[in-house]
Structures are given as C-alpha cells and as structure tokens.
Scaffold this motif. Structure first.
Motif, PDB file in Angstrom:
ATOM      1  N   VAL A  52     -13.653 -18.401   5.914  1.00 20.69           N
ATOM      2  CA  VAL A  52     -14.745 -17.444   5.830  1.00 20.69           C
ATOM      3  C   VAL A  52     -14.896 -16.691   6.989  1.00 20.69           C
ATOM      4  O   VAL A  52     -14.805 -15.567   7.165  1.00 20.69           O
ATOM      5  CB  VAL A  52     -15.748 -17.656   4.814  1.00 20.69           C
ATOM      6  CG1 VAL A  52     -16.761 -16.762   5.047  1.00 20.69           C
ATOM      7  CG2 VAL A  52     -15.608 -18.142   3.490  1.00 20.69           C
ATOM      8  N   LEU A  53     -15.327 -17.668   8.274  1.00 21.26           N
ATOM      9  CA  LEU A  53     -15.624 -16.925   9.395  1.00 21.26           C
ATOM     10  C   LEU A  53     -14.301 -16.351  10.235  1.00 21.26           C
ATOM     11  O   LEU A  53     -14.532 -15.451  10.822  1.00 21.26           O
ATOM     12  CB  LEU A  53     -16.278 -18.510  10.152  1.00 21.26           C
ATOM     13  CG  LEU A  53     -17.580 -18.807   9.689  1.00 21.26           C
ATOM     14  CD1 LEU A  53     -17.945 -19.770  10.822  1.00 21.26           C
ATOM     15  CD2 LEU A  53     -18.388 -17.793   9.402  1.00 21.26           C
ATOM     16  N   ALA A  54     -13.282 -16.608   9.541  1.00 21.90           N
ATOM     17  CA  ALA A  54     -12.036 -16.352  10.311  1.00 21.90           C
ATOM     18  C   ALA A  54     -11.625 -14.907   9.590  1.00 21.90           C
ATOM     19  O   ALA A  54     -10.792 -13.952  10.244  1.00 21.90           O
ATOM     20  CB  ALA A  54     -10.739 -17.148  10.563  1.00 21.90           C
ATOM     21  N   LEU A  55     -12.411 -14.567   8.411  1.00 20.93           N
ATOM     22  CA  LEU A  55     -11.914 -13.535   7.701  1.00 20.93           C
ATOM     23  C   LEU A  55     -12.072 -11.867   8.411  1.00 20.93           C
ATOM     24  O   LEU A  55     -11.312 -11.234   8.489  1.00 20.93           O
ATOM     25  CB  LEU A  55     -12.832 -13.621   6.526  1.00 20.93           C
ATOM     26  CG  LEU A  55     -12.110 -12.612   5.382  1.00 20.93           C
ATOM     27  CD1 LEU A  55     -11.450 -13.578   4.394  1.00 20.93           C
ATOM     28  CD2 LEU A  55     -13.614 -12.081   4.396  1.00 20.93           C
ATOM     29  N   PRO A  56     -13.393 -11.846   9.047  1.00 24.22           N
ATOM     30  CA  PRO A  56     -13.436 -10.428   9.531  1.00 24.22           C
ATOM     31  C   PRO A  56     -12.270 -10.071  10.479  1.00 24.22           C
ATOM     32  O   PRO A  56     -11.932  -8.846  10.744  1.00 24.22           O
ATOM     33  CB  PRO A  56     -14.708 -10.578  10.338  1.00 24.22           C
ATOM     34  CG  PRO A  56     -15.368 -11.561   9.577  1.00 24.22           C
ATOM     35  CD  PRO A  56     -14.553 -12.541   9.089  1.00 24.22           C
ATOM     36  N   SER A  57     -11.844 -11.035  11.234  1.00 21.68           N
ATOM     37  CA  SER A  57     -10.926 -10.577  12.168  1.00 21.68           C
ATOM     38  C   SER A  57      -9.508 -10.167  11.630  1.00 21.68           C
ATOM     39  O   SER A  57      -8.293  -9.861  12.248  1.00 21.68           O
ATOM     40  CB  SER A  57     -10.619 -11.715  13.414  1.00 21.68           C
ATOM     41  OG  SER A  57     -10.390 -12.907  12.656  1.00 21.68           O
ATOM     42  N   ALA A  81     -18.019  -7.418  20.826  1.00 22.19           N
ATOM     43  CA  ALA A  81     -17.213  -6.541  21.720  1.00 22.19           C
ATOM     44  C   ALA A  81     -16.412  -5.259  21.038  1.00 22.19           C
ATOM     45  O   ALA A  81     -16.563  -4.426  21.374  1.00 22.19           O
ATOM     46  CB  ALA A  81     -16.281  -7.282  22.521  1.00 22.19           C
ATOM     47  N   ARG A  82     -16.289  -5.434  19.640  1.00 21.72           N
ATOM     48  CA  ARG A  82     -15.266  -4.677  18.955  1.00 21.72           C
ATOM     49  C   ARG A  82     -16.136  -3.642  18.148  1.00 21.72           C
ATOM     50  O   ARG A  82     -15.497  -2.679  17.604  1.00 21.72           O
ATOM     51  CB  ARG A  82     -14.111  -5.360  18.186  1.00 21.72           C
ATOM     52  CG  ARG A  82     -13.580  -5.981  18.972  1.00 21.72           C
ATOM     53  CD  ARG A  82     -11.937  -6.315  18.314  1.00 21.72           C
ATOM     54  NE  ARG A  82     -12.079  -6.867  16.875  1.00 21.72           N
ATOM     55  CZ  ARG A  82     -12.080  -7.899  16.580  1.00 21.72           C
ATOM     56  NH1 ARG A  82     -11.905  -9.137  17.523  1.00 21.72           N
ATOM     57  NH2 ARG A  82     -12.398  -8.463  15.613  1.00 21.72           N
ATOM     58  N   ALA A  83     -17.353  -3.634  18.113  1.00 20.99           N
ATOM     59  CA  ALA A  83     -17.987  -2.669  17.348  1.00 20.99           C
ATOM     60  C   ALA A  83     -19.562  -2.425  17.849  1.00 20.99           C
ATOM     61  O   ALA A  83     -20.008  -3.138  18.691  1.00 20.99           O
ATOM     62  CB  ALA A  83     -18.386  -3.402  15.757  1.00 20.99           C
ATOM     63  N   THR A  84     -20.049  -1.409  17.363  1.00 21.50           N
ATOM     64  CA  THR A  84     -21.660  -1.025  17.866  1.00 21.50           C
ATOM     65  C   THR A  84     -22.390  -1.700  16.911  1.00 21.50           C
ATOM     66  O   THR A  84     -22.184  -2.123  15.948  1.00 21.50           O
ATOM     67  CB  THR A  84     -21.784   0.601  17.483  1.00 21.50           C
ATOM     68  OG1 THR A  84     -21.827   0.786  16.112  1.00 21.50           O
ATOM     69  CG2 THR A  84     -20.864   1.363  18.159  1.00 21.50           C
TER      70      THR A  84
END
Ligand SMILES: [Zn+2]
Length: 418
Positions: A235-240, A375-378
């Motif tokens: 689940v934690l790897a999902l966003p990427s 680092a990739r989003a506001t």
C-alpha cells in the motif's frame, strides 16, 4: 493477570467498570438487584470508541468481572481472570452470556429477538444474564426497536452491553437508556507498552505502534504477521505507481484484488463448513459436489410435506448464502479500509514533512518514499490527496453497496501525478 489487562490505555474506564462490577456483587445479597442498582450497577451499557480502541474487549472484560466468582463485594476485586466465572466469559463459553456479532453488513431482528428472549429468563449460575451486542451500530431499524423494548423494561437480573463507534451510531432512544463508557484511542506509548508485554522487541514495537494509528489489534498483527507487513508495504508503494491512467487502474485493481483475497482466506473454509452442516441438518447430505442431495426421509414423505420440506431447505440455504455474501462483502470493505488508512497515514507524513512540522511520523520506516512524494508535489496537492483518501473511506463506510472497484479506481485517478 486480571480481566482488565486486555484494555490498553483505558485506566479511567477500568476504574468505572470495576466499581460497577463491585456494586453488582450485591445482587446476590438480601436486597438483591435493588441494592446493586443503588450502588451504581445498571442494566444497559454502551461502550463507544474508535476502531481498535478495544470496546468489545472492554465489554467482555466487564462481563467477566460481573461473573467473577471470587469477587465478594469486600476484599476481592471483581475480574480476577482466573476463576471459572471469568474464564468462561473470556472464552465465550459461559451459560449466562450471549454474544451477538454482526458478521455481515447488518444485524437483523431475528438475532435481537433471540437475545431479548434470553434476557427475560433468570441467570443459570452467575449473578446476571449478560447480553453482549458487539456492533450495535449495525442494528437494522426493526432490530433496534425490538431491543429498545427490552431496554425499556429490563429483567431484574439481565445486563445489556452494547458496543458502537460513537453514541451517534445508535438510536437516540437506545442511547438515552444506556450508561455510556467512552474508550479513548490508545497512544503510541500505550501500544508500545502492550507489544513489549507481548514479548515484541523495542524497534519492531515502535514501528508497529505508530503504523497502527491507535489500533491495538492492527499493531499486534504488524508486529508479528509477515503477510500484514507485506500488505502494508504494498500500500505504501502505491502512490509512486500512479502515473498514467492505465497504471492507476492497475494499482486500484491490485488493491481490490488483495482485499478480495483477504476475504477468500478469511471466509472460504467457514462458508463451506456452514453449508455442509446446514445440508446435513436438512437431510440433504453434506456433499457440496453437486449430488441431488435428497435422502430417503425426504423422498418417502407425503407429496405435500415433501414439497414443503424441499422448499424450506432451499430457503434456508438461500438465507445462508445471503448471510455469507454479506460477511464476505464486509471482510472486503474492512480490508480496503485498512489499506486506505495506511494510505492516509502516508500522505499525512508527506504533508508534515512539506510543512516542516515536528510531529512523530506514522511511518518511520518509509522515509524515502515520504521524501520522494514530498519533493514531487505542493503541500496543497498533498492535502487534496489526503482528503480524497479520507473521503473514499467515508463513502465506503456510509454506502457499503458502492462498487469497490470503481470507487478505488476513481480514487487512484484523483491521486495520480500530473
Ligand atoms: Zn474471577
């Protein structure tokens, strides 16, 4: 070891319940239930608290203390955890305890009627007949009304213990008749302490306690069960993984498939055993291998009786199928909810990092993932994502009929990176 040891971080609750259980010992004395009531014992209790706080554990511990045979109202405190009274309640084998568990999506009037009938009869061996409803928030309207009647005119020696996430989850008329026991969410320190007492090492306990976000049972699983840990890592790897649309749909599909697999593992054996037992009871043979299943007894019956029996059997099997389906659905939703909570914890950590907030992370073991997402989003975008995850949780909880696949796909598309 006492019955209260199962409650983690609930000192105030233990104090209240212990006092009431001590008052309850008076029920066996000369003035009986009246004296117990005067001393603070009451007939209806509502245990509230968020998932994982242990409201069912608290209700069960209280039931055990009410049944404790060592407690005598003077020196020995109720809830020794060792006597036959405590032990039979904790193992759910006490004659005077009836537990109703909503395994499916709701708790129907049939279950409650049986409970209310039980409540009307005197206890067989203990002080009270104890009726425990683990998920009073899932009572259907007619079930709640049936229960209300029993609460309005309680039998002298019966006690109802209801559990629900909050007082707002039960009908106001029921709530007003109950003494409310509010459990709080255990802190990280409470959970670490409980895990350490279980024999878990300090480092593992620290990570599991934070990741569990206050849920004791989940903390225990995260500390000891590889599959639970693996699922969380997934689940934690999902966003990427949420880049192109196809990737989002694939990630959502994986999440739902994992939830379905959970339900399969949790229920399949039991479903088959129940169906087999019912077929046997109906005289249809225990095989599920597609035999016609009719026994001599049915075929020998008079034509009309035979038709009735077959029709009754088909109805019973259909009912069972329906309740199993509901239970399966519930397991899928529970599993999805845990995944969404993990995801919310992750975005919360990302947001904290972006804002430079000095708060303890929920996921101290995922710092790389958190840094990369930060680092990739506001912060605004992270907040939107966090809100989207929480909104999906709420939507699935409020409308169990939603199509999980579509709901999770829609979430994955909302979370995707530009
Ligand atoms: Zn005892």
């Amino acid at each position: 070891m006492t019955v209260w040891d199962a409650l983690v971080g609930q000192d105030a609750v233990v104090e209240t319940l212990e006092a009431a259980a001590a008052a309850a010992t008076l029920v066996g004395g000369p003035q009986g239930a009246l004296a117990a009531a005067r001393a603070g014992m009451t007939h209806s209790w509502l245990f509230t608290g968020p998932a994982g706080a242990g409201r069912t554990d608290a209700a069960r511990a209280f039931a055990a203390a009410l049944s404790c045979v060592r407690a005598d109202g003077t020196s020995a405190r109720p809830g020794c955890g060792e006597c036959v009274g405590c032990h039979t309640v904790l193992t759910d084998t006490a004659a005077d305890l009836r537990t109703v568990r909503a395994e499916g999506l709701s708790l129907g009037v049939q279950d409650v009627r049986a409970l209310v009938r039980d409540a009307a009869s005197a206890p067989t061996s203990g002080r009270y007949r104890i009726l425990l409803i683990e998920e009073a928030d899932r009572l259907t309207d007619s079930a709640a009304n049936a229960l209300l009647k029993a609460l309005e005119e309680p039998a002298q020696r019966s006690v109802f213990l209801l559990c629900a996430p909050s007082v707002d989850d039960v009908m106001p008329t029921i709530r007003s008749r109950c003494r409310v026991v509010a459990l709080r969410l255990p802190t990280v320190d409470d959970l670490v302490g409980a895990l350490r007492r279980d024999g878990v090492d300090e480092a593992t306990a620290q990570v599991a306690a934070r990741a569990a976000q206050g849920h004791l049972g989940r903390a225990r699983l995260l500390a000891t069960d590889d599959e639970t840990r693996g699922r969380r890592a997934q689940v934690l790897a999902l966003p990427s993984r949420l880049g192109r649309v196809a990737e989002c749909l694939a990630a959502a599909g994986d999440l739902v498939a994992a939830a379905n697999a959970d339900a399969q593992t949790a229920n399949s054996e039991r479903d088959e055993a129940e169906a087999g037992a019912l077929r046997t009871a109906l005289g249809m043979g225990a095989t599920s291998s597609g035999g016609t299943g009719r026994t001599k007894r049915v075929t020998k019956a008079a034509p009309k009786a035979k038709t009735m029996m077959v029709r009754g059997a088909a109805g019973a099997l259909k009912d069972l199928e329906k309740s199993q389906k509901s239970r399966g659905r519930r397991t899928v939703l529970d599993s999805l909810d845990r995944a969404l909570l993990d995801l919310a914890g992750l975005y919360r950590d990302v947001l904290a990092r972006q804002l430079g907030a000095t708060v303890d992370p929920v996921n101290p073991d995922a710092t790389r993932e958190i840094a990369s997402l930060a680092a990739r989003a506001t912060p605004e975008r992270t907040l939107q994502r966090l809100e989207a995850v929480l909104a999906t949780r709420d939507a699935l909880a409020a409308n169990p009929g939603l199509v999980a696949q579509l709901t999770v796909e829609s979430l994955a598309l909302t979370l995707r990176e530009p």
